[in-house]
Every structure is written in C-alpha cells, then in structure tokens.
Design a protein around this motif. Structure first.
Motif, short mmCIF file in Angstrom:
data_model
loop_
_atom_site.label_atom_id
_atom_site.label_comp_id
_atom_site.label_asym_id
_atom_site.label_seq_id
_atom_site.Cartn_x
_atom_site.Cartn_y
_atom_site.Cartn_z
N LEU A 73 51.88 -70.96 -12.98
CA LEU A 73 52.30 -69.59 -13.29
C LEU A 73 51.21 -68.89 -14.08
CD1 LEU A 73 54.50 -69.12 -16.38
CD2 LEU A 73 53.85 -71.42 -15.74
N ILE A 74 51.26 -67.56 -14.06
CA ILE A 74 50.40 -66.72 -14.90
C ILE A 74 51.27 -66.17 -16.03
CG2 ILE A 74 48.95 -64.67 -14.99
CD1 ILE A 74 48.62 -64.96 -11.91
N LEU A 75 50.85 -66.39 -17.26
CA LEU A 75 51.53 -65.82 -18.41
C LEU A 75 50.69 -64.67 -18.95
CD1 LEU A 75 53.69 -65.83 -20.68
CD2 LEU A 75 52.20 -67.44 -21.91
N ASN A 76 51.31 -63.52 -19.14
CA ASN A 76 50.62 -62.37 -19.71
C ASN A 76 51.45 -61.83 -20.87
OD1 ASN A 76 50.12 -58.93 -18.99
ND2 ASN A 76 48.58 -60.24 -19.90
N VAL A 77 50.92 -61.95 -22.09
CA VAL A 77 51.56 -61.31 -23.23
C VAL A 77 50.73 -60.10 -23.60
CG1 VAL A 77 52.60 -63.45 -24.05
CG2 VAL A 77 50.37 -62.77 -24.93
N THR A 78 51.39 -59.00 -23.95
CA THR A 78 50.66 -57.76 -24.19
C THR A 78 51.41 -56.91 -25.19
OG1 THR A 78 49.57 -55.89 -23.09
CG2 THR A 78 51.76 -56.50 -22.28
N ASN A 79 50.71 -55.90 -25.68
CA ASN A 79 51.30 -54.93 -26.59
C ASN A 79 50.86 -53.54 -26.15
OD1 ASN A 79 52.41 -53.51 -28.72
ND2 ASN A 79 50.81 -54.06 -30.17
N ASP A 80 51.71 -52.86 -25.38
CA ASP A 80 51.38 -51.53 -24.88
C ASP A 80 51.97 -50.44 -25.75
OD1 ASP A 80 50.05 -52.75 -22.84
OD2 ASP A 80 51.60 -52.45 -21.33
N ALA A 81 52.40 -50.81 -26.98
CA ALA A 81 52.98 -49.80 -27.88
C ALA A 81 51.98 -48.70 -28.22
CB ALA A 81 53.46 -50.47 -29.16
N LEU A 85 43.57 -41.58 -16.55
CA LEU A 85 43.48 -42.31 -17.82
C LEU A 85 43.73 -41.43 -19.05
CD1 LEU A 85 40.27 -44.46 -17.13
CD2 LEU A 85 42.65 -45.16 -16.88
N TRP A 86 44.28 -40.25 -18.87
CA TRP A 86 44.49 -39.35 -20.01
C TRP A 86 45.36 -39.99 -21.09
CZ3 TRP A 86 49.48 -38.46 -21.32
CH2 TRP A 86 50.45 -38.66 -20.33
N TRP A 87 46.23 -40.91 -20.69
CA TRP A 87 47.17 -41.54 -21.63
C TRP A 87 46.45 -42.40 -22.67
CZ3 TRP A 87 46.28 -46.65 -21.13
CH2 TRP A 87 45.77 -47.09 -19.89
N LEU A 88 45.18 -42.73 -22.45
CA LEU A 88 44.44 -43.47 -23.47
C LEU A 88 44.39 -42.71 -24.79
CD1 LEU A 88 41.37 -44.78 -21.41
CD2 LEU A 88 43.18 -46.18 -22.41
N GLY A 89 44.54 -41.40 -24.72
CA GLY A 89 44.51 -40.59 -25.93
C GLY A 89 45.63 -40.93 -26.90
N LEU A 148 46.11 -41.51 -31.58
CA LEU A 148 47.05 -40.80 -32.44
C LEU A 148 47.97 -41.73 -33.21
CD1 LEU A 148 48.00 -37.91 -29.99
CD2 LEU A 148 46.25 -37.92 -31.78
N VAL A 149 47.86 -43.04 -32.96
CA VAL A 149 48.68 -44.00 -33.71
C VAL A 149 48.31 -43.95 -35.19
CG1 VAL A 149 49.21 -46.45 -34.04
CG2 VAL A 149 49.12 -45.48 -31.73
N GLU A 150 47.02 -43.94 -35.48
CA GLU A 150 46.52 -43.74 -36.84
C GLU A 150 45.68 -42.46 -36.81
OE1 GLU A 150 45.42 -47.51 -39.07
OE2 GLU A 150 45.31 -48.23 -36.99
N ALA A 151 46.37 -41.35 -36.64
CA ALA A 151 45.70 -40.09 -36.38
C ALA A 151 44.73 -39.69 -37.48
CB ALA A 151 46.73 -38.99 -36.16
N ASP A 152 45.07 -40.03 -38.73
CA ASP A 152 44.19 -39.63 -39.82
C ASP A 152 42.82 -40.27 -39.73
OD1 ASP A 152 45.42 -42.10 -40.23
OD2 ASP A 152 45.14 -42.02 -42.40
N GLU A 153 42.73 -41.42 -39.03
CA GLU A 153 41.46 -42.12 -38.93
C GLU A 153 40.78 -41.95 -37.57
OE1 GLU A 153 39.61 -46.55 -39.97
OE2 GLU A 153 41.74 -46.11 -40.25
N PHE A 154 41.58 -41.79 -36.50
CA PHE A 154 40.99 -41.83 -35.17
C PHE A 154 41.18 -40.57 -34.33
CE2 PHE A 154 41.79 -46.40 -36.06
CZ PHE A 154 40.48 -46.85 -35.94
N ALA A 155 41.97 -39.59 -34.78
CA ALA A 155 42.24 -38.42 -33.94
C ALA A 155 40.96 -37.68 -33.56
CB ALA A 155 43.21 -37.48 -34.65
N LEU A 196 58.72 -52.94 -31.23
CA LEU A 196 58.22 -52.54 -32.55
C LEU A 196 57.10 -51.51 -32.38
CD1 LEU A 196 57.95 -55.71 -34.80
CD2 LEU A 196 59.30 -53.67 -35.23
N PRO A 197 57.22 -50.34 -32.97
CA PRO A 197 56.15 -49.34 -32.87
C PRO A 197 54.94 -49.73 -33.70
CG PRO A 197 57.84 -48.57 -34.38
CD PRO A 197 58.35 -49.87 -33.79
N GLN A 198 53.79 -49.14 -33.38
CA GLN A 198 52.56 -49.38 -34.15
C GLN A 198 52.55 -48.42 -35.35
OE1 GLN A 198 51.54 -52.47 -32.23
NE2 GLN A 198 49.89 -51.66 -33.46
N ASP A 199 53.48 -48.63 -36.29
CA ASP A 199 53.53 -47.75 -37.45
C ASP A 199 53.74 -48.58 -38.71
OD1 ASP A 199 56.17 -48.50 -37.35
OD2 ASP A 199 56.92 -46.56 -36.72
#
Length: 532
Positions: A428-436, A79-83, A87-94, A243-246
C-alpha cells in the motif's frame, strides 16, 4: 477569425495566450472540464501559427514568448490558491503573496516557453504541428517535474488522469504518457480551420475522438466488476482532527491537542463494525517533538490497546555530531502500545520555502530575517534518499510511506533498490499530509486527485490521512472506497483494499512507454515537416 488570431502581434498575442492558458486550468480538479483544455490548446496552436512566420531565429523567440504567456496563464489560474498559505501568518508573510501567486507561475512558465520553442524546430502546417506541440509540451512537463527538485503539480496529463476510466492507462504509460495524449487529443481540432484536403482537416479530430474512446474503453475493461478484495485482518481508522494553522496549534496547547486526538481515535466503531487494528494520524500532528516529551508519548502509548498500532506524522530531532547543528526531520512514526517507537520514515522530498530555504538563498534570506513557513530552527533536513524505504508495521503489508506532496511525483512513491540492497514490494501507499495551509480551495482537491493517480500507476491502494481533509482510502484502480470531506472533524473506518497481483507495466518499466510515445510523436512531426 482564425486569420485575425494569427495576425496578432506583440502584447495582444501574449495577452490572448495568457487568457487561453488560464482557460485551460479549468480542465484540472476540481472542475475537470476537458473541453476547456481543448479550446485552450487550439487557440495556442493558432497563435503559434502566426508566430512561425519569418526567419527561424525570430520565430523561435516568438514561440517561446507565446509558450511562456500560455504557461503563465495556465499556472496562475491553476495555482492561485497557494496564496492562502501566505495569509496563515499574514503579519510575517503577506508581503510575499505576489511572489507565490504571480512570481512562481511566471518562473515555471519558462518551461512552457522552452516547450513551444522546441516544437517550433519541427513545426509544419497541418497535422504535423499537433505532434510537434505534443512533444514540446510533454517534454516541458517532464522537465518541470524533475528539475530544481521538481514541481509536477497540475501536469497537463491530469486532464485525463482525474477521470476514473481515462486514468486506467496510467497503469501502462504513467502521468507523462497521459500528458502527451492529452495534448494530442485537445490540440487536434486546430486542424479543422487549416484548410486543405478533408483528410488533413477532419482526420486529426476523428483520430483524437477515437483515441479518447479507446482510452475510455480500456479503462472500462480494466476496472473489475466484482467487489473489491481486501486485506484480511486489517481495519483502518483515519483520524482527521481538522486543526487550523492558528494559535490553537501551539506547543503550549500540547495537552489539549493530544487529548483531542486520543478522544477522536477511541470513538466507538459503528454497530457491528470491526475494531480498528491500525490508527493513522496526519502530517504535523504535534506542535512539539513527541519523541522528546516522555509524558505525551506515554499518554499516547497508553491509549493504544493491545494489538493496535498507531502511524502518525511527527517532527523528529536527531542528536548532532560534535560541532554540528541539531537536525529536524518531517517524519512518520510507528508507535506501539506502551509508547515504543517501532519504526520511522523521514521525508525525502521537502517543499522549498515551505520546509527549508534552498541552499544558495538560505544565508542571505535569514540575514534579512526571513524563514521558511514551517517554524523549525534552520528548517527541516531531508531524509537520505538511500534511506527511503518501506515502513514495517505489524499486521500490515509493507508500507510505501509518503508525506505531503511527495505523493504527486510519479515513479517516486515506491522506493528504488540501491546497490547491495533489495527492496520488498509494498502492499500500500501511505500518504499523511496537512493541507490546512490552503483552506477550502482547489488545492486539497487537486492534491487528492494527484495522489489517487499514483494508486493507478503502481497498482497499490492509497491510504491518505489529511489534517483538515480530504482523508480517503483508494483502491488500486483509483476508486475512492471511503472518504471524509474537507474541514470536518471525524474518524474514517475502512477496510484496506488489496493490491493488484503482480506489478503494473508502469511499475515495471517506468517512463519507457512515455519515451516511446515521445519518439513516435517526434517521428510524425519530422515526417510531416519533411513532406512540406
């Protein structure tokens, strides 16, 4: 060498357990190295053998520490990738990155510590300890998937569940049933070095090999050889905007974002291909409330041709009662031509710290200026569990809607009936997600693999639309029929695979087969201990 491992004490034993657990993470997607889990669990078994010496009370503590260290290593490496999200909003959450990368695995490792301690209660030399470990670890994984809102990410059964042939048994026993089999299969070689008669030394490994071959054989027989059946009159278009989370994803850019979505969605189909009947946009499609933006909603509605429907992720606000704060929901909306919102699903299973702050911590954390990752005043509210239902979309079979990581919970992707209410069987199963949030890491690939196993368990096709990928259409046997790669802006046109007629055994009986496997393994462990 085996005796050296058993004789390890203190930090050396725990350090090796941590490394063994980290090695086991290589069995998870995207690597899929099942032998890595075998080496990992064999080492854990031998370390546990050394911890079993002495009075039961002390050995229980040693077992718990070995299990915690093993789980800590397994989850840290997996799960290291959770990090990346911090860093998406590093100034607030890093500053909090260590809490996600180290703190979360350390806490979740307690489940494995409890599982090893439970195994110690029925531990005995020889074959019996393999069954004991399977009971302890499978029970720990079930608890990890259910307690404190649950987090069944990278459950050990995924070592089998990511393989097309081995995963077919999930249609009968589910993910947790695969978990108990994965532990049995991978830990069995530990008996090769325990001495004793040939049957006790080699028998478990031979039985594990036969079990693995049996799972693969069942999978080969279950998979149909002919072409996939599809739902007539349905042509899907999955829009992956990448679309990136920026700063590009801000309310002030709403016009550009909506125009980009519309342009992508209106691309001409391939020559000779059918025109899409249903267009799907991902989770968090808009950085604003489209239901409260008449101009944007009208623009989207005008872009939908007659006979077509749009299913999109969107935040939704609900007018409060007097004296209450406004409530926000992470939702899926069905939008018809002209912009009418025909149906809505509100996400039930929210991500702690991502979409809301857990109740006991909410006031304290906000008092020091902290908030959840998604910047919604007060965080998202959960949809009513009683309201978790089938989406009605003209032209589609009944849709079991899931948002983001709701798709990783076995047995929870199809609504359960409530008192006085009948639930129609979904198609059917519908899954919408945002893994950005997680970039180009194992995270999005693990997410897809786990959602894909839900299709096998339920016998339903999976339609998965992700902002940055991986978007895919999966048939009810877990075969990917169409897919867009990670970090690509494009649309994916595909037919909708038909559901398997009738319900799978897992869909009918839930975790009953898993409970039967647990009872059987516990009986074997107790019988072996009694013989000793």
């Amino acid at each position: 060498m085996i005796q050296i491992l058993r004789d390890l004490r203190g930090w050396r034993r725990l350090a090796l357990a941590f490394l063994a657990g980290a090695l086991g993470a290589l069995a998870m997607p995207p690597f899929g190295l099942l032998p890595a889990l075998a080496v990992s669990l064999v080492l854990a078994t031998w370390l546990a053998d050394g911890a079993a010496e002495g009075p039961l009370g002390r050995s229980l503590l040693r077992f718990a520490l070995v299990g915690w260290a093993w789980g800590f290593g397994y989850l840290t490496a997996g799960l290291w990738w959770l990090g990346a999200a911090f860093l998406v909003e590093a100034d607030e959450f890093a500053w909090a990155l260590p809490l996600g990368v180290i703190g979360l695995p350390a806490v979740l490792g307690l489940f494995y510590g409890a599982g090893f301690a439970a195994a110690r209660l029925v531990w005995s030399p020889g074959t019996g300890r393999i069954a004991a470990l399977a009971v302890g670890l499978a029970g720990a994984e079930w608890l990890r998937g259910h307690l404190f809102t649950g987090f069944p990410w990278n459950t050990l059964g995924m070592a089998l569940g990511q393989n097309l042939f081995l995963s077919q048994s999930a249609s009968v026993i589910g993910l947790y049933g695969l978990t108990i089999l994965a532990v049995v299969i991978c830990a069995a070689p530990a008996t090769l070095a325990t001495g004793g008669r040939p049957a006790g030394r080699y028998g478990p490994s031979l039985a594990a090999a036969l079990l693995l071959a049996g799972l693969a054989g069942y999978g080969a027989l279950r998979l149909p050889s002919g072409a996939d059946a599809t739902v007539a009159g349905v042509r899907l278009r999955l829009m992956q905007p990448n679309l990136p989370q920026d700063a590009k994803f801000r309310p002030e850019n709403r016009a550009d974002i909506v125009d980009r979505y519309i342009e992508l969605s209106q691309r001409e189909p391939a020559p000779g291909a059918a025109v899409p009947t249903h267009v799907i946009w991902p989770e968090s499609a808009f950085p604003f409330l489209i239901q409260r933006d008449p101009d944007s909603l009208a623009k989207v509605g005008a872009s939908i041709p007659t006979g077509q429907h749009l299913l999109t992720g969107a935040a939704r606000a609900e007018e409060p009662l007097p004296g209450e704060r406004i409530r926000f929901y992470n939702a899926i909306m069905v939008i018809e031509p002209g912009g009418r919102i025909a149906d809505t699903y509100d996400k039930v299973h929210l991500v702690p710290f991502g979409e809301y702050l857990p109740g006991p911590l909410d006031a304290a954390l906000r008092a020091v200026g902290l908030r959840q990752f998604v910047s919604i005043p007060g965080g998202f509210s959960a949809g009513s569990a009683a309201g978790q239902r089938i989406l009605d979309v003209a032209g589609l079979p009944p849709v079991a809607a899931t948002i983001c990581y709701e798709a990783i919970f076995p047995g929870a992707v199809v609504p359960s009936p409530h008192a006085g209410e009948a639930v129609r069987e979904p198609g059917l199963i519908l899954n919408v997600t945002n893994d950005a949030w997680f970039g180009d890491t194992p995270g999005p690939r693990q997410h897809l693999a786990q959602a894909r196993l839900r299709a096998v368990e339920e016998g339903l096709p999976l339609v998965r639309d992700a902002n940055t990928g991986i978007s895919a259409v999966v048939d009810p046997y877990g075969r990917v029929t169409a897919q867009l790669p990670l970090n690509v802006e494009d649309v994916l046109d595909a037919d909708l695979p038909a559901a398997i007629p009738g319900r799978t055994p897992y869909a009918r009986y839930g975790e009953a087969p898993f409970a039967a496997l647990m009872a059987g393994a516990l009986a074997l462990a107790l019988a072996a201990r009694r013989r000793r």
